[in-house]
Design an enzyme around this catalytic site. Structure first.
Site, PDB file in Angstrom:
ATOM      1  N   GLY A 109      36.639  77.953  45.945  1.00 44.31           N
ATOM      2  CA  GLY A 109      37.686  77.717  46.159  1.00 44.31           C
ATOM      3  C   GLY A 109      38.229  76.796  45.223  1.00 44.31           C
ATOM      4  O   GLY A 109      38.061  76.778  44.467  1.00 44.31           O
ATOM      5  N   LYS A 110      38.595  75.390  45.772  1.00 44.93           N
ATOM      6  CA  LYS A 110      39.676  74.885  44.387  1.00 44.93           C
ATOM      7  C   LYS A 110      38.848  73.545  44.396  1.00 44.93           C
ATOM      8  O   LYS A 110      38.495  73.780  43.514  1.00 44.93           O
ATOM      9  CB  LYS A 110      40.501  73.785  45.652  1.00 44.93           C
ATOM     10  CG  LYS A 110      41.974  73.964  45.316  1.00 44.93           C
ATOM     11  CD  LYS A 110      43.441  73.315  45.573  1.00 44.93           C
ATOM     12  CE  LYS A 110      43.604  73.408  46.336  1.00 44.93           C
ATOM     13  NZ  LYS A 110      44.804  73.108  47.568  1.00 44.93           N
ATOM     14  N   PHE A 111      37.794  73.885  44.920  1.00 39.59           N
ATOM     15  CA  PHE A 111      36.409  73.048  44.552  1.00 39.59           C
ATOM     16  C   PHE A 111      34.435  72.733  44.727  1.00 39.59           C
ATOM     17  O   PHE A 111      34.195  72.024  45.081  1.00 39.59           O
ATOM     18  CB  PHE A 111      36.655  71.244  45.212  1.00 39.59           C
ATOM     19  CG  PHE A 111      38.435  70.877  45.645  1.00 39.59           C
ATOM     20  CD1 PHE A 111      38.245  70.429  44.015  1.00 39.59           C
ATOM     21  CD2 PHE A 111      38.920  70.399  46.477  1.00 39.59           C
ATOM     22  CE1 PHE A 111      39.827  69.937  44.283  1.00 39.59           C
ATOM     23  CE2 PHE A 111      40.360  70.306  46.307  1.00 39.59           C
ATOM     24  CZ  PHE A 111      40.338  69.691  45.392  1.00 39.59           C
TER      25      PHE A 111
ATOM     26  N   VAL B 277      32.091  76.435  44.561  1.00 42.75           N
ATOM     27  CA  VAL B 277      31.973  77.245  44.083  1.00 42.75           C
ATOM     28  C   VAL B 277      30.596  77.611  45.455  1.00 42.75           C
ATOM     29  O   VAL B 277      29.828  77.452  45.258  1.00 42.75           O
ATOM     30  CB  VAL B 277      31.014  77.401  42.295  1.00 42.75           C
ATOM     31  CG1 VAL B 277      30.386  78.725  41.952  1.00 42.75           C
ATOM     32  CG2 VAL B 277      32.290  77.029  41.901  1.00 42.75           C
TER      33      VAL B 277
ATOM     34  N   ASP C 251      42.297  75.849  58.530  1.00 41.73           N
ATOM     35  CA  ASP C 251      42.021  76.602  57.482  1.00 41.73           C
ATOM     36  C   ASP C 251      41.771  78.127  58.356  1.00 41.73           C
ATOM     37  O   ASP C 251      41.310  78.451  57.187  1.00 41.73           O
ATOM     38  CB  ASP C 251      41.367  75.910  56.061  1.00 41.73           C
ATOM     39  CG  ASP C 251      41.913  76.702  54.779  1.00 41.73           C
ATOM     40  OD1 ASP C 251      43.075  77.282  54.525  1.00 41.73           O
ATOM     41  OD2 ASP C 251      41.133  76.355  53.584  1.00 41.73           O
TER      42      ASP C 251
HETATM   43  P1  ADP Z   1      36.513  76.421  49.441  1.00 42.11           P
HETATM   44  O1  ADP Z   1      36.920  75.224  50.739  1.00 42.11           O
HETATM   45  O2  ADP Z   1      36.420  75.825  48.099  1.00 42.11           O
HETATM   46  O3  ADP Z   1      37.498  77.787  49.639  1.00 42.11           O
HETATM   47  P2  ADP Z   1      34.275  78.516  50.907  1.00 42.11           P
HETATM   48  O4  ADP Z   1      33.932  77.828  51.896  1.00 42.11           O
HETATM   49  O5  ADP Z   1      35.551  79.352  51.538  1.00 42.11           O
HETATM   50  O6  ADP Z   1      35.054  77.131  49.685  1.00 42.11           O
HETATM   51  O7  ADP Z   1      34.030  79.261  50.255  1.00 42.11           O
HETATM   52  C1  ADP Z   1      34.103  79.937  49.342  1.00 42.11           C
HETATM   53  C2  ADP Z   1      34.410  81.516  49.084  1.00 42.11           C
HETATM   54  O8  ADP Z   1      33.092  81.804  48.821  1.00 42.11           O
HETATM   55  C3  ADP Z   1      34.653  82.063  50.786  1.00 42.11           C
HETATM   56  O9  ADP Z   1      36.203  82.443  50.628  1.00 42.11           O
HETATM   57  C4  ADP Z   1      33.373  83.286  50.706  1.00 42.11           C
HETATM   58  O10 ADP Z   1      34.249  84.660  49.865  1.00 42.11           O
HETATM   59  C5  ADP Z   1      32.350  83.422  49.710  1.00 42.11           C
HETATM   60  N1  ADP Z   1      31.351  82.032  51.031  1.00 42.11           N
HETATM   61  C6  ADP Z   1      31.632  80.863  51.595  1.00 42.11           C
HETATM   62  N2  ADP Z   1      30.571  80.963  52.759  1.00 42.11           N
HETATM   63  C7  ADP Z   1      29.804  82.007  52.066  1.00 42.11           C
HETATM   64  C8  ADP Z   1      28.502  82.513  52.588  1.00 42.11           C
HETATM   65  N3  ADP Z   1      28.206  81.652  53.985  1.00 42.11           N
HETATM   66  N4  ADP Z   1      27.739  84.180  52.866  1.00 42.11           N
HETATM   67  C9  ADP Z   1      29.045  84.714  51.596  1.00 42.11           C
HETATM   68  N5  ADP Z   1      30.584  84.083  51.138  1.00 42.11           N
HETATM   69  C10 ADP Z   1      30.252  82.837  51.348  1.00 42.11           C
HETATM   70 MG    MG Z   2      37.733  78.837  51.517  1.00 39.02          MG
END
Ligand code: ADP
Ligand code: MG
Length: 320
Positions: free
Chosen positions: A33-35, A37, A149
């Site tokens: 996402g933005k901040f 990985v 969100d």
């Molecule tokens: P951000 O706050 O940067 O959007 P997220 O928590 O949404 O971060 O994580 C970014 C991406 O990583 C998610 O949209 C998903 O595709 C993947 N992701 C996040 N958490 C998990 C998890 N527990 N298991 C599998 N994939 C994940």
């Molecule tokens: Mg996200």
């Protein structure tokens, strides 16, 4: 509780020993996402898989450690709910905080929302998944937490094929409701944000319910209801609640589904259905509940038992 509804008191022990001493990182990125990985990792001792979310502590030159603590605090408060991703451990380095999360191996529901026929969700799938999302969100709302969100990128699946269960992730924008005064800086993804956010009006649990309306629309039709050619157009569509409920868009989808979405895409947040009300909606009670006591409704579910290959052309409410 600090300003802006951020909860920053956490209970998880923060490890400062090297992450890679305990976990082996798998090269493949799960998402970003933005901040942050997110990478798959394996506990060397147990062989168990996790998702490691690497969050930068400084963003745009600002210290964001408290934002990460807020995310951790919310995950802690939802530990007992199966539909909120489980937080396993937390690490801190000089530059990052690492959340070791339960791995949702099926990926984002986003992928199936935009997929073609045989990979796309059936209405039956959406009913089951929507029930799970609402069960998770009702739990958060009972605890006065708003997610803020909710979108297909933040709703994951335990497995894609066969279709598993949902896990709600990404509590980076979440807030405790008691003390929200300022929402100007909290802007989710344009397509999914409620009118009150665009108007800088107070946010509430109803703000999440709007997003669930959009989410359900997308899961059923594969189309984003408010998406315009540019941000301005999208925002205008949202503030005018300009939604296409035509037969064309909802071909083969029951009118109860449309009725459900209409109860959420309501401009006035006080008139929007709550998560608990949604769980009682007839659309979500067409099919027997798999685990809990069913809300027994006399409506036949047979119209949703369509052949796997094509969408039924028949009137959805008519008995087969
Ligand atoms: P951000 O706050 O940067 O959007 P997220 O928590 O949404 O971060 O994580 C970014 C991406 O990583 C998610 O949209 C998903 O595709 C993947 N992701 C996040 N958490 C998990 C998890 N527990 N298991 C599998 N994939 C994940
Ligand atoms: Mg996200």
């Amino acid at each position: 509780m600090s300003k802006n509804g951020m909860a920053t008191k956490i209970h998880t022990r923060i490890r400062t020993d090297p992450f890679t001493a305990t976990y082996e990182l798998v090269a493949k990125e799960l998402g970003r996402g933005k901040f942050a990985v997110v990478k798959k990792c394996i506990d060397k001792a147990t062989g168990k898989q996790y998702a490691a979310k690497f969050l930068r502590k400084r963003r745009k030159g600002e210290d964001c450690r408290m934002d990460v603590f807020n995310e951790i605090a919310v995950l802690e408060s939802a530990k007992s709910n199966p539909y909120v991703v489980a937080l396993h451990e937390v690490y801190e380095t000089n530059t990052e905080i690492i959340l070791v999360l339960e791995c949702a191996a099926g990926g984002e529901i986003f992928n199936q929302c935009v997929a073609d026929n045989d990979e796309a969700f059936t209405e039956k799938d959406v009913i089951r998944l929507a029930r799970q999302i609402l069960t998770g969100v009702a739990f958060l709302h009972r605890n006065n937490v708003v997610h803020l969100d909710l979108k297909p990128q933040n709703i994951l699946l335990t497995s894609a094929r066969p279709l598993g269960d949902i896990r709600i992730v990404d509590f980076g924008l979440s807030r405790h409701m008691d003390s929200i005064t300022e929402v100007r800086e909290i802007l989710g993804t344009p397509e999914y944000v409620a009118p009150e956010i665009l108007n800088y009006e107070p946010i509430s649990t109803a703000t999440d319910m709007w997003s669930i309306g959009v989410l359900t629309y997308v899961m059923l039709t594969g189309e984003s209801p408010f998406l315009g050619d540019n941000k301005q157009e999208t925002f205008l569509n949202i503030s005018q609640v300009n939604v296409d409920y035509s037969q064309d868009t909802f071909e083969g989808i029951s009118s109860l589904a449309i009725d459900f979405i209409k109860s959420l895409l309501v401009k006035n947040p006080r008139k929007r259905a709550t998560a608990e009300e949604c769980l009682d909606h007839p659309w979500l009670n067409l099919l027997p509940h798999p685990h809990s006591h069913p809300h027994l409704h006399s409506t036949s579910a047979s119209s949703l038992d369509e052949p796997e290959t094509s969408q039924s052309e028949s009137e959805p409410e008519s008995p087969a």
